[in-house]
Design a protein around this motif. Structure first.
Motif, mmCIF file in Angstrom:
data_model
loop_
_atom_site.group_PDB
_atom_site.id
_atom_site.type_symbol
_atom_site.label_atom_id
_atom_site.label_comp_id
_atom_site.label_asym_id
_atom_site.label_seq_id
_atom_site.Cartn_x
_atom_site.Cartn_y
_atom_site.Cartn_z
ATOM 1 N N LEU A 138 6.620 -34.678 12.812
ATOM 2 C CA LEU A 138 5.143 -33.939 12.102
ATOM 3 C C LEU A 138 4.689 -33.031 11.235
ATOM 4 O O LEU A 138 4.400 -33.169 10.400
ATOM 5 C CB LEU A 138 4.811 -33.362 13.596
ATOM 6 N N GLN A 166 -1.204 -40.448 8.940
ATOM 7 C CA GLN A 166 0.320 -40.933 9.392
ATOM 8 C C GLN A 166 0.129 -42.003 10.132
ATOM 9 O O GLN A 166 2.122 -42.355 9.875
ATOM 10 C CB GLN A 166 -0.219 -39.701 11.007
ATOM 11 N N GLN A 221 4.814 -34.820 8.012
ATOM 12 C CA GLN A 221 4.174 -35.711 7.670
ATOM 13 C C GLN A 221 2.563 -34.971 7.707
ATOM 14 O O GLN A 221 2.428 -34.923 6.506
ATOM 15 C CB GLN A 221 3.721 -35.884 9.308
ATOM 16 N N LYS A 222 2.596 -33.574 7.781
ATOM 17 C CA LYS A 222 1.340 -32.103 7.641
ATOM 18 C C LYS A 222 1.757 -31.759 6.114
ATOM 19 O O LYS A 222 0.591 -32.069 5.573
ATOM 20 C CB LYS A 222 1.427 -31.457 8.641
#
Length: 264
Positions: free
Chosen positions: A163, A154, A166-167
């Protein structure tokens, strides 16, 4: 010095550390739609999916023993196998490898995207140290690979992205790394003769990149002697280190394509 040909249409994409070479897939398709022939070879011992490679961690001893010298020679051999010198485009550590290949007079032109700096361009930035020091594996077993945690990913790669993105980027791209390769960046394996004339070279940076901050890229650019060689620098606003997969990647690719059209 040998000049580049405007007809050169072969590109070797060079992958950086911590990530799979499949991250070039969209770039390859896009550049091929513009008439280029491209390859994006895997590092030695990294020819698999991200999940497959993560499942080998931390006991992939072949990868753990890989050195930066061996990695550079791997890509140099691929580049040298072309009947005519290809264009070389690399990201992060792949950018440093691009600079080294240009320094060896093997490329027709080079593009170093958010490049790890060569030996002598000291990376004193706190964000660089925070994002990258764990990969050195200080006081750990060099025969075990390093896998970047999601939290470190991150900060180092996908800062300021949603998020869920990002994952998804982590699952698709993040793979184990050789600590020996990371340490090689501090040695003569990363030496570039910055006074030597060279083929056209473009260095790019990103405003939001933590692991390779824009001012570190600019010092890399400024370290080259102004000897008449084509040497250009471009900072892109809003880019982090995941620049190859950000929604803005085609803007970067178009800039590079235009630069190649003028210089390679």
């Amino acid at each position: 010095m040998e000049t580049t040909s405007s007809k050169n249409k072969n590109i070797v994409f060079v992958t950086g550390a911590f990530v799979t070479h499949h991250g070039w897939s969209e770039w390859q398709a896009y550049f091929e739609s513009k008439g280029y022939n491209t390859v994006a070879p895997a590092w030695p011992h990294k020819d698999g999916t991200a999940e497959e490679l993560r499942n080998r961690q931390p006991n992939d001893t072949d990868l753990a023993k890989l050195t930066l010298d061996e990695l550079v020679d791997h890509y140099a051999a691929i580049v040298a196998s072309f009947p005519e010198k290809p264009i070389v485009i690399g990201h992060s550590l792949g950018g440093l490898i691009t600079q080294l290949i240009v320094n060896r007079d093997l490329a027709a032109a080079g593009v170093a995207i958010h490049s790890v700096p060569p030996q002598g361009v000291f990376p004193y930035e706190f964000s660089f140290l925070k994002a990258g020091w764990k990969a050195l594996g200080l006081f750990t077993d060099l025969d075990k690979t390093y896998l970047m945690s999601f939290e470190d990913w991150q900060y180092a790669f996908v800062n300021e992205m949603p998020l869920d993105e990002q994952k998804a980027a982590y699952e698709a791209n993040t793979i184990p790394e050789s600590k020996r390769v990371a340490r090689g960046g501090l040695t003569s394996a990363a030496h570039v003769d910055l006074d030597k004339p060279h083929v056209p070279l473009l260095l790019t940076s990103g405003e939001r990149d933590n692991i390779i901050p824009a001012h570190l890229n600019h010092r890399n650019f400024e370290a080259y002697a102004k000897n008449g060689s084509v040497l250009d620098y471009k900072e892109f606003k809003g880019r982090n280190h995941y620049v190859l997969g950000q929604s803005t990647w085609k803007e970067d690719a178009d800039y590079i394509l235009d630069w190649l059209d003028k210089n390679a």
